[in-house]
Design an enzyme around this catalytic site. Structure first.
Site, PDB file in Angstrom:
ATOM      1  N   HIS A 225       0.814  -1.222   0.000  1.00 32.29           N
ATOM      2  CA  HIS A 225       0.000   0.000   0.000  1.00 32.29           C
ATOM      3  C   HIS A 225       0.851   1.277   0.000  1.00 32.29           C
ATOM      4  O   HIS A 225       0.542   2.250   0.698  1.00 32.29           O
ATOM      5  CB  HIS A 225      -0.962   0.014   1.181  1.00 32.29           C
ATOM      6  CG  HIS A 225      -2.030  -1.038   1.106  1.00 32.29           C
ATOM      7  ND1 HIS A 225      -2.559  -1.489  -0.084  1.00 32.29           N
ATOM      8  CD2 HIS A 225      -2.669  -1.724   2.092  1.00 32.29           C
ATOM      9  CE1 HIS A 225      -3.490  -2.406   0.162  1.00 32.29           C
ATOM     10  NE2 HIS A 225      -3.574  -2.576   1.466  1.00 32.29           N
TER      11      HIS A 225
ATOM     12  N   HIS B  85      -9.720   1.936   0.629  1.00 30.87           N
ATOM     13  CA  HIS B  85      -9.631   0.783   1.530  1.00 30.87           C
ATOM     14  C   HIS B  85     -10.743   0.853   2.579  1.00 30.87           C
ATOM     15  O   HIS B  85     -10.517   0.628   3.773  1.00 30.87           O
ATOM     16  CB  HIS B  85      -8.259   0.757   2.202  1.00 30.87           C
ATOM     17  CG  HIS B  85      -7.790  -0.609   2.609  1.00 30.87           C
ATOM     18  ND1 HIS B  85      -8.363  -1.313   3.641  1.00 30.87           N
ATOM     19  CD2 HIS B  85      -6.812  -1.402   2.121  1.00 30.87           C
ATOM     20  CE1 HIS B  85      -7.745  -2.465   3.786  1.00 30.87           C
ATOM     21  NE2 HIS B  85      -6.798  -2.558   2.867  1.00 30.87           N
TER      22      HIS B  85
ATOM     23  N   GLU C  29     -11.796  -3.608  -2.513  1.00 34.72           N
ATOM     24  CA  GLU C  29     -10.850  -2.592  -2.972  1.00 34.72           C
ATOM     25  C   GLU C  29     -10.658  -2.656  -4.490  1.00 34.72           C
ATOM     26  O   GLU C  29      -9.922  -3.511  -4.986  1.00 34.72           O
ATOM     27  CB  GLU C  29      -9.495  -2.797  -2.288  1.00 34.72           C
ATOM     28  CG  GLU C  29      -9.564  -2.973  -0.781  1.00 34.72           C
ATOM     29  CD  GLU C  29      -8.295  -3.613  -0.237  1.00 34.72           C
ATOM     30  OE1 GLU C  29      -7.195  -3.194  -0.645  1.00 34.72           O
ATOM     31  OE2 GLU C  29      -8.408  -4.546   0.567  1.00 34.72           O
TER      32      GLU C  29
END
Length: 346
Positions: free
Chosen positions: A109, A179, A312
């Site tokens: 991420h 997210h 996501e």
């Protein structure tokens, strides 16, 4: 700023940065609270049909909660690249790029100081629309090029939308994602085991215990990942299958059918009758069943494993090293765009 709604103080981070919250409201009663920290969805209240509303997303109660549990990524926009990059490195135009690692030797991420930890600039705020922007300098977490990423949240009736748009001054890789964790029974109400999930995908990406792809896409047919018809999440998470065992549930990328803005998933809570359709123009959907959740919740209850599910929309994991799955390269003069919609029903 046109028609700005007054921001609310949401506390202060350990480094002294203040965090503010903006609340957007739709005529039908839906309301969305977004933080300038991480362009984060902190709360989303949907009408319950009896004059009240229910918060259906997971979030922390204050800025301190987001600082203490940053790696839960609750509701944030993560990037530059969502998901995992193997070995925290890739090659771009033949040149090696070394990134900052934050999950073993891999990058997750966006790295240890990803976009979820940043204060985004509010460019415009109105009753039903919020525009935020983040400037990521050349070399940020190892990524080349100066990137300007804009996030636009909007609400209308029973729909929440998020538009992401990015430009760069040098070749780079880009793949941000929302997210948001959902629990249609209500934030803090326990697990999502009894929710039913449908995903518009005939193939998924098998992974190792590190969450990285083992090879190519595989058919969902005959596996717990066959979500082409509504399936109870608890049953699929606990299925005896090497892939659910590898990651303690579901934390997999699904290869979505079709292109353009289309329905990617539907989540239903039979007891309340609530449901949401997630629409996206992205090629893949990462489904994460909160296998490692352990964080302070906005209502005071501590979240545990399975208390939310993250849907996501993004590119497939390790795309900088696996362009055959989805190509994340953005070049000067080009524009990265993505759109996500959450379409709610009572």
């Amino acid at each position: 700023m046109s028609g700005e709604t007054a921001p609310q103080d949401f506390g202060t981070l350990p480094d002294g940065r203040p965090v503010t919250a903006h609340t957007l409201r739709a005529p039908g009663g839906l309301s969305l609270r977004v933080l300038d920290l991480g362009a984060t969805v902190q709360a989303l209240h949907v009408p319950d049909g009896s004059g009240g509303s229910t918060n259906v997303v997971l979030g922390h109660p204050d800025a301190a909660g987001y600082a203490a549990h940053a790696d839960a990524y609750l509701g944030s926009v993560v990037g530059r690249c969502a998901n995992r990059i193997s070995g925290a490195r890739f090659r771009l135009d033949g040149e090696p790029v070394q990134l900052a690692a934050n999950e073993g030797g891999n990058t997750l991420h966006g790295g240890p100081d990803g976009f979820h930890r940043r204060t985004w600039q509010v460019l415009d705020a109105g009753p039903d629309r919020l525009v935020l922007e983040l400037v990521s300098p050349d070399g940020d977490q190892g990524f080349p090029g100066r990137l300007v990423l804009r996030a636009v949240y909007a609400v209308a009736e029973d729909v929440v939308s998020l538009d992401l748009e990015a430009r760069t001054d040098a070749p780079t890789v880009v793949g941000p994602a929302s997210h948001v964790y959902l629990n249609l029974a209500g934030e803090g109400s326990g697990t999502v085991d009894d929710h039913r999930l449908t995903v518009e995908a005939d193939r998924y990406l098998p992974v190792g215990p590190d969450g990285l792809p083992l090879g190519g896409l595989a058919a969902v047919a005959g596996t717990p990942f066959d979500l082409t018809a509504p399936a109870r999440i608890g049953d699929r998470v606990r299925a005896e299958h090497p892939q659910t065992i590898a990651v303690g549930g579901i934390d997999h990328s699904f290869d979505l059918r079709g292109t353009g803005l289309r329905r990617a998933a539907r989540l239903e809570h039979p007891v309340s009758g609530r449901s949401v359709e997630l629409w996206t123009d992205q090629p893949a959907l990462q489904v994460y069943t909160g296998n490692a959740l352990d964080a302070a919740g906005s209502s005071g209850r501590r979240y545990r494993q399975g208390d939310g599910v993250a849907l996501e929309p993004q590119r497939h994991p390790d795309s900088p090293n696996r362009p055959e799955l989805s190509d994340p390269v953005l070049r000067p003069g080009g524009t990265y765009r993505s759109r996500t919609e959450w379409r709610f029903r009572p």
